[in-house]
Scaffold this active site. Sequence first.
Site, mmCIF file in Angstrom:
data_model
loop_
_atom_site.group_PDB
_atom_site.id
_atom_site.type_symbol
_atom_site.label_atom_id
_atom_site.label_comp_id
_atom_site.label_asym_id
_atom_site.label_seq_id
_atom_site.Cartn_x
_atom_site.Cartn_y
_atom_site.Cartn_z
ATOM 1 N N HIS A 36 32.613 38.550 37.698
ATOM 2 C CA HIS A 36 32.140 37.118 36.935
ATOM 3 C C HIS A 36 31.552 36.256 37.987
ATOM 4 O O HIS A 36 32.141 35.716 39.112
ATOM 5 C CB HIS A 36 33.105 36.446 36.268
ATOM 6 C CG HIS A 36 34.101 37.441 35.465
ATOM 7 N ND1 HIS A 36 33.561 38.194 34.359
ATOM 8 C CD2 HIS A 36 35.491 37.793 35.244
ATOM 9 C CE1 HIS A 36 34.582 39.060 33.776
ATOM 10 N NE2 HIS A 36 35.749 38.851 34.539
ATOM 11 N N GLY A 68 31.526 41.951 33.633
ATOM 12 C CA GLY A 68 31.816 42.402 32.263
ATOM 13 C C GLY A 68 31.141 41.730 31.092
ATOM 14 O O GLY A 68 30.858 40.447 30.840
ATOM 15 N N GLU A 174 43.052 46.448 35.226
ATOM 16 C CA GLU A 174 43.145 44.859 35.431
ATOM 17 C C GLU A 174 43.996 44.426 34.378
ATOM 18 O O GLU A 174 43.937 43.072 34.014
ATOM 19 C CB GLU A 174 41.911 44.135 35.698
ATOM 20 C CG GLU A 174 41.997 44.314 37.474
ATOM 21 C CD GLU A 174 41.064 45.439 37.637
ATOM 22 O OE1 GLU A 174 40.302 45.399 38.923
ATOM 23 O OE2 GLU A 174 40.869 46.312 37.305
ATOM 24 N N TYR A 176 42.960 44.250 30.859
ATOM 25 C CA TYR A 176 42.193 43.970 29.750
ATOM 26 C C TYR A 176 42.371 45.050 28.691
ATOM 27 O O TYR A 176 43.539 46.083 28.673
ATOM 28 C CB TYR A 176 40.826 44.189 30.342
ATOM 29 C CG TYR A 176 40.483 42.983 31.326
ATOM 30 C CD1 TYR A 176 40.254 41.710 30.941
ATOM 31 C CD2 TYR A 176 39.768 43.349 32.567
ATOM 32 C CE1 TYR A 176 39.940 40.754 31.792
ATOM 33 C CE2 TYR A 176 39.708 42.437 33.374
ATOM 34 C CZ TYR A 176 39.610 41.166 33.026
ATOM 35 O OH TYR A 176 38.996 40.157 33.944
ATOM 36 N N ARG A 224 36.397 53.041 34.578
ATOM 37 C CA ARG A 224 37.229 52.136 35.801
ATOM 38 C C ARG A 224 38.904 52.438 35.176
ATOM 39 O O ARG A 224 39.121 51.746 34.271
ATOM 40 C CB ARG A 224 36.937 50.805 35.890
ATOM 41 C CG ARG A 224 37.638 49.995 37.011
ATOM 42 C CD ARG A 224 36.920 48.765 37.360
ATOM 43 N NE ARG A 224 38.076 48.057 38.184
ATOM 44 C CZ ARG A 224 37.575 47.332 39.339
ATOM 45 N NH1 ARG A 224 36.653 48.013 39.914
ATOM 46 N NH2 ARG A 224 38.507 46.888 40.027
ATOM 47 N N HIS A 262 45.994 41.233 36.142
ATOM 48 C CA HIS A 262 45.645 39.844 36.594
ATOM 49 C C HIS A 262 47.165 38.965 36.526
ATOM 50 O O HIS A 262 47.467 38.076 37.412
ATOM 51 C CB HIS A 262 44.807 39.170 35.748
ATOM 52 C CG HIS A 262 43.459 39.689 36.063
ATOM 53 N ND1 HIS A 262 42.914 39.788 37.376
ATOM 54 C CD2 HIS A 262 42.509 40.003 35.096
ATOM 55 C CE1 HIS A 262 41.616 40.282 37.299
ATOM 56 N NE2 HIS A 262 41.289 40.408 35.783
ATOM 57 N N ARG A 321 33.137 41.069 46.232
ATOM 58 C CA ARG A 321 32.752 39.791 47.254
ATOM 59 C C ARG A 321 32.110 39.997 48.376
ATOM 60 O O ARG A 321 31.534 39.226 48.778
ATOM 61 C CB ARG A 321 34.269 39.413 47.260
ATOM 62 C CG ARG A 321 35.009 38.758 46.001
ATOM 63 C CD ARG A 321 36.441 38.221 46.598
ATOM 64 N NE ARG A 321 37.295 39.358 46.933
ATOM 65 C CZ ARG A 321 38.397 39.273 47.561
ATOM 66 N NH1 ARG A 321 38.799 38.003 47.645
ATOM 67 N NH2 ARG A 321 38.757 40.339 48.231
ATOM 68 N N CYS A 344 33.024 39.099 54.303
ATOM 69 C CA CYS A 344 34.058 38.411 53.207
ATOM 70 C C CYS A 344 35.311 38.444 54.130
ATOM 71 O O CYS A 344 35.892 39.212 54.461
ATOM 72 C CB CYS A 344 34.189 39.416 52.186
ATOM 73 S SG CYS A 344 35.478 38.860 50.803
ATOM 74 N N CYS A 347 39.130 35.034 51.211
ATOM 75 C CA CYS A 347 39.713 33.593 50.785
ATOM 76 C C CYS A 347 39.880 33.283 49.425
ATOM 77 O O CYS A 347 40.615 32.672 48.942
ATOM 78 C CB CYS A 347 38.907 32.411 51.795
ATOM 79 S SG CYS A 347 37.226 32.097 51.087
ATOM 80 N N GLN A 349 38.186 31.023 47.812
ATOM 81 C CA GLN A 349 37.796 29.810 47.585
ATOM 82 C C GLN A 349 36.737 29.470 46.835
ATOM 83 O O GLN A 349 36.828 28.259 45.978
ATOM 84 C CB GLN A 349 38.073 28.977 48.855
ATOM 85 C CG GLN A 349 39.227 29.167 49.609
ATOM 86 C CD GLN A 349 39.349 28.326 50.955
ATOM 87 O OE1 GLN A 349 38.754 27.086 51.087
ATOM 88 N NE2 GLN A 349 39.968 28.663 51.843
ATOM 89 N N LYS A 431 45.825 35.675 57.955
ATOM 90 C CA LYS A 431 44.379 34.780 58.398
ATOM 91 C C LYS A 431 43.729 35.774 59.538
ATOM 92 O O LYS A 431 42.774 34.898 60.164
ATOM 93 C CB LYS A 431 44.662 33.561 58.627
ATOM 94 C CG LYS A 431 45.110 32.897 57.313
ATOM 95 C CD LYS A 431 44.925 31.302 57.215
ATOM 96 C CE LYS A 431 45.561 30.804 55.967
ATOM 97 N NZ LYS A 431 45.201 29.300 55.640
ATOM 98 N N LEU A 668 41.660 20.244 54.770
ATOM 99 C CA LEU A 668 40.814 20.933 55.873
ATOM 100 C C LEU A 668 40.225 22.064 55.003
ATOM 101 O O LEU A 668 40.650 23.019 54.854
ATOM 102 C CB LEU A 668 41.985 21.682 56.848
ATOM 103 C CG LEU A 668 42.713 20.903 58.121
ATOM 104 C CD1 LEU A 668 43.388 21.747 59.032
ATOM 105 C CD2 LEU A 668 41.385 20.004 58.794
ATOM 106 N N ALA A 670 37.026 24.249 54.743
ATOM 107 C CA ALA A 670 35.916 24.848 55.361
ATOM 108 C C ALA A 670 34.923 25.129 54.301
ATOM 109 O O ALA A 670 33.644 25.193 54.577
ATOM 110 C CB ALA A 670 36.446 26.167 55.951
#
Length: 684
Positions: A36, A68, A174, A176, A224, A262, A321, A344, A347, A349, A431, A668, A670
């Site tokens: 999405h 989707g 997932e 759905y 899927r 999810h 991603r 990638c 993260c 974020q 990380k 912090l 980024a």
Amino acid sequence: MTNTPQTSHTSYPRLLSPLALRNLTLRNRMVMGAMHTRLESMDRPVERIKAFYRARAEGEIGLIITGGISPNRAGRMEDDAPAMTADADLDWHRAIVDAVRGTDTQVCMQLLHAGRYAKFEGCVGPGTLRARINKYTPRALSTQEVRDTIADYARAAVMARDLGYHAVEIMGSEGYLINEFTAPCTNDRSDAFGGDFEGRIRFPIEIIQAVRQAVGPDFAIIYRISALDLVEGGMTGDETLELARRVVTAGADILNTGIGWHESDVPTVSHNVPRAGWAYAVRRIKAAVTIPVMASNRINEPAVAESILASGQADLVSMARPLLADPDFARKTRQGQAQRINTCIACNQACLDNIFKHKTATCLVNPRAGRELDWVTHPASLPKRIAVVGAGAAGMNFAFNAAERGHRVTLFEAGSEPGGQLCLARNVPGKTEFDEMLRYFRGRLTEEKVNLRLNCAVTAEHLASGNFDEVVLATGVRPRQPDLPGVHRSDVLRYDQVLSGAPVGERVVIIGAGAIAYDMVEFLLGDAPHTPPALADFAMEYGLDISAQSAGGRSPRPERLAARRQVTVLQRSERRPGASLAVTTGWIRRDKVLRFGVPILTGVTTQRIDDAGLHYTTLDGKLATLPFDTVILCAGQEPVRELEAQLHRTAPGLPVHVIGGADNAAELDARRAIEQASRLALAI
């Protein structure tokens, strides 16, 4: 098809090999998975969507799967989400198809019915059980409505074919709607679409059959499948394999694999998940069917993707991603330039977190993603000599982006290596992906011929006399030192000292409960610093059945994690601990602290530190003392920007820009620092 040069790098022979089936001719085995973006909700949506997908097609990805699209209005994710209905606006679908025209990339529409995950009143499902992550309770579909939904899938697939899509993907994982029908935990129906295994899988099988009959024999169908539900009461491994075989018989050409619902309490895509960590489940499906199988989740570099294919675990790899982070991922792979890929770092974020905040998805390491119309790199009309002070995330990003436009950039760094706070963050267990960010940023500095000056604590006088046209201050932050008696003791450390290797005792008190404090708990109690996540440890921590045979793919999950130290966290505010953590990863961090058994004392005011311990008062005014071996300060940051005032005095006419933590040290962040730096680099 165009005649793009097909010279390929010998390190990735399987990844770069073509694949042909039905009407699909894929140039390589790399697929941009569905995600999405919410681009359709922005201004100029048709142009934005076309530019977004065009960039990925020109980057030579083999197949693009769209985000989707619901087959009907009931299945939309949100009120304003798209659906393939008779009155649907098809202009942006035509834009997606047009975006790949003239390239060797092909495009597939994903058909996704949100089911009980839909974020509006009146959502539907196989039953009336509300999802843990949704405030809306679903209405159970009647038998006739189920059959109508099957017909909607077939009609939507025909619309996709007629619009020029090369394939459709039927989203069956997932958590759905389709997945809700296949799993016992959400399907309590007593009609033909519920009950035993045969009833529960009837819905997806009849959808595939209806779609195949509607689109004909020459149009590709991808299904899927949920390789692992990762929820209590999910499908067993044997059921999953039998469903896979039935899906093939029903008419699917490719099986894509989804991992986890999810609402599962197991992370599936965050940075603490091992790379290719779910290949063990994909392998079983691959062995059970005769059609190509696609692996997904936490595949972010060509070597990992190639190893999955070379070992026979899958035939294609889906990367969503990673194509936000670098639209040229596939082209750089073909050219043997994997070191130039903007990797990638998982993260979440700027992508998933933005979506959950009802914003448009972009990327922390590549803020141009989704903004291709606005963030156009063009040569500077007047190249300038620019000094950048501080080689952290913001400073490095500004430097190479400005240099790419033709500015002559000198980057001053007081330390011995570029990276700033990233060099500390990479030491937190889980990380290690920050290594990739550092590798890419440092490589770009070299590529763009930025003059990097290490071990150079530059002064205002130096900058004023250096014949610079403009100065950018990216001097970052320093840990905030509370005004507290005893804070200067040798057994009181700042978080940066601890992450840099300062010895820590057995009894630890952490002052502050923000994101850095959670990092500190992980650093002190989690896996060894700077060690990539290992599958065996990850599986044990989250209760995964590596055989993938049990219901939901789960095994008993330990309620407690072994802690190497006794840690207590003090929070000044009364709000729920961890409330400020990121939307899609905060729950992982809160859960880990809870299972380590770390107490977080809220509403605490620290009074002093002495040999007797750390003294604090509670909300009701009572005084208490905590004995300790080490106190760690995680009480926030303050900006380092003294140079700004000095420059205004020394060189009043010299333009000075302040970015990153030096501009805003509240967190912090980024993501904000890199975006701000990139915007400035395009503006000067």
